[in-house]
Scaffold this active site. Structure first.
Site, PDB file in Angstrom:
ATOM      1  N   HIS A   1       0.228   3.457   4.673  1.00 10.29           N
ATOM      2  CA  HIS A   1      -0.708   4.273   3.441  1.00 10.29           C
ATOM      3  C   HIS A   1      -0.538   5.782   3.455  1.00 10.29           C
ATOM      4  O   HIS A   1      -0.181   6.226   2.508  1.00 10.29           O
ATOM      5  CB  HIS A   1      -2.431   3.837   3.941  1.00 10.29           C
ATOM      6  CG  HIS A   1      -2.629   2.354   3.931  1.00 10.29           C
ATOM      7  ND1 HIS A   1      -2.378   1.425   4.855  1.00 10.29           N
ATOM      8  CD2 HIS A   1      -3.510   1.743   2.944  1.00 10.29           C
ATOM      9  CE1 HIS A   1      -2.651   0.266   4.655  1.00 10.29           C
ATOM     10  NE2 HIS A   1      -3.414   0.525   3.486  1.00 10.29           N
TER      11      HIS A   1
ATOM     12  N   SER B   1       0.848  -1.210  -0.004  1.00 12.69           N
ATOM     13  CA  SER B   1       0.069  -0.053  -0.014  1.00 12.69           C
ATOM     14  C   SER B   1       0.637   1.219   0.029  1.00 12.69           C
ATOM     15  O   SER B   1       0.384   2.240  -0.623  1.00 12.69           O
ATOM     16  CB  SER B   1      -1.029   0.070   1.130  1.00 12.69           C
ATOM     17  OG  SER B   1      -1.812  -1.127   1.072  1.00 12.69           O
TER      18      SER B   1
END
Length: 382
Positions: free
Chosen positions: A321, A256
């Site tokens: 993220h 991610s």
């Protein structure tokens, strides 16, 4: 003048005397008028790409004299563009035909895909036309395809081995993988990168693979494997290092960090060049992308602090993220600003690179000394 004369002599099939060629440039300036040049091209059927001829005419009409010099012609034919050449093209692009690439008929499947990529990624019609006509199939966008394929193969191998396809991290054997980043294995430096091949489960893998192929492949086709590969890996590395600083007890899995670096860089580039972007439904697509990315972050936060199943230790962190998104916005805007301009020629690139290097050094020292100084309670690795 001599070089320009030799070029005319070698360009046309008929053997013209030197005195005739010198009539094209009676003052020996090394330039030729655009009307004269265009007339020569059409009358002698010189095999010059019509699109490049349009660009050359636009270049000539952007200066006061309306002339073409030999070096400009060489730069165009060899698909090279200096900064001054590109500025002149930009100033003269109003002289180009009104029809855009979307109006070109009779294109094959691959050329239509290249046209789609040009309108998805590049904000300037001049750059889109240039990319479309000078694009080559080699090298293909192998980086994103290779990374995605490797992630799928690794997931299938662990799924078959663990007999678990959803929320694999809850399996007691999952964290024993040599690829997962675990705070107890900080000394094994490769884990700060190899965690990108492991995923929480089928949902995370599907989300990352879809975005990598939909956004990463077009970006790689335009900007090249080196730029996009560096951006992706910078997001991955920043993700694991950020987790080791802000969430010191949590492991990390999934790509991610790299995916969010690509997505945030592309979205930021679209926003910065909103008026020039010609991708259809760009507002709707941006809203959907932000909703999907926010939902994925929210899901990661939920799994980190409120796991649906009892687990033997902390669940993977969501900070990768956010770190990837920060890398994408800061570094990506510089990398995606021009698909041709050398990064080393951009002052902003060196500022961003220095900032990233400073963060890496800080994170390395943090991982070496801070855990012991702060007395962080890290569960022993499995």
């Amino acid at each position: 003048m001599l070089v320009l004369t030799l070029f005319w002599a070698s360009s046309f099939p008929a053997p013209y005397p030197l005195s005739y060629l010198q009539q094209l440039d009676p003052d020996n300036t090394g330039f030729i008028g655009v009307e004269t040049f265009t007339g020569l091209v059409h009358s002698h059927e010189l095999p010059l790409d019509p699109a490049k001829l349009d660009m050359l005419v636009a270049l000539a009409q952007s200066n006061d004299q309306g002339q073409i010099c030999y070096q400009e012609l060489v730069d165009l034919i060899s698909s090279k563009r200096s900064s001054s050449f590109k500025r002149a093209i930009t100033n003269g692009q109003r002289a180009l035909p009104r029809d855009g690439l979307l109006d070109e008929p009779g294109l094959g499947f691959y050329k239509r895909f290249v046209r789609y990529v040009a309108y998805e990624i590049l904000p300037c019609e001049m750059d889109r036309r240039w990319y479309f006509y000078q694009h080559r199939t080699c090298p293909p966008p192998v980086f994103m395809a290779t990374v995605t394929l490797t992630q799928i193969i690794v997931f299938l191998c662990y799924g078959a081995r663990l007999n678990k396809w959803v929320l694999q991290t809850y399996h007691p054997e999952y964290m024993k993988s040599p690829l997962v980043y675990h705070p107890g294995h900080r000394a094994r430096a490769w884990r700060f990168l190899t965690y990108m091949f492991m995923h929480v489960g089928l949902e995370q893998l599907g989300f990352n693979a879809l975005l990598q192929l939909m956004i990463g492949v077009p970006l790689e086709m335009v900007h090249g494997v080196l730029r996009i590969g560096f951006l992706y890996l910078a997001g991955v590395l920043a993700g694991s290092l950020t987790v080791s600083i802000t969430d010191m007890r949590a492991p990390v899995v999934g790509g991610s960090g790299g995916v969010y670096a690509l997505c945030s860089a592309h979205l930021a580039n679209v926003v910065m060049n909103w008026a020039g972007m010609r991708c259809p439904y760009k507002l709707l697509r941006m809203v959907l992308a932000l909703v999907c990315m926010s939902s994925e972050v929210g899901r990661a936060v939920w799994l980190r602090f409120s796991p649906p199943l009892p687990a033997s230790g902390p669940q993977p962190s969501f900070m990768a993220h956010l770190a990837g998104a920060v890398v994408g916005i800061s570094m990506g805007l510089t990398i995606l600003r021009s698909y041709e301009e050398n990064l080393q020629d951009q002052c902003g690139w060196w500022v961003v690179l220095l900032s990233y290097a400073t963060f890496l050094l800080f994170a390395i020292f943090w991982n070496i000394f801070a855990y012991d100084l702060l007395g962080a309670q890290v569960l022993p690795p499995p």
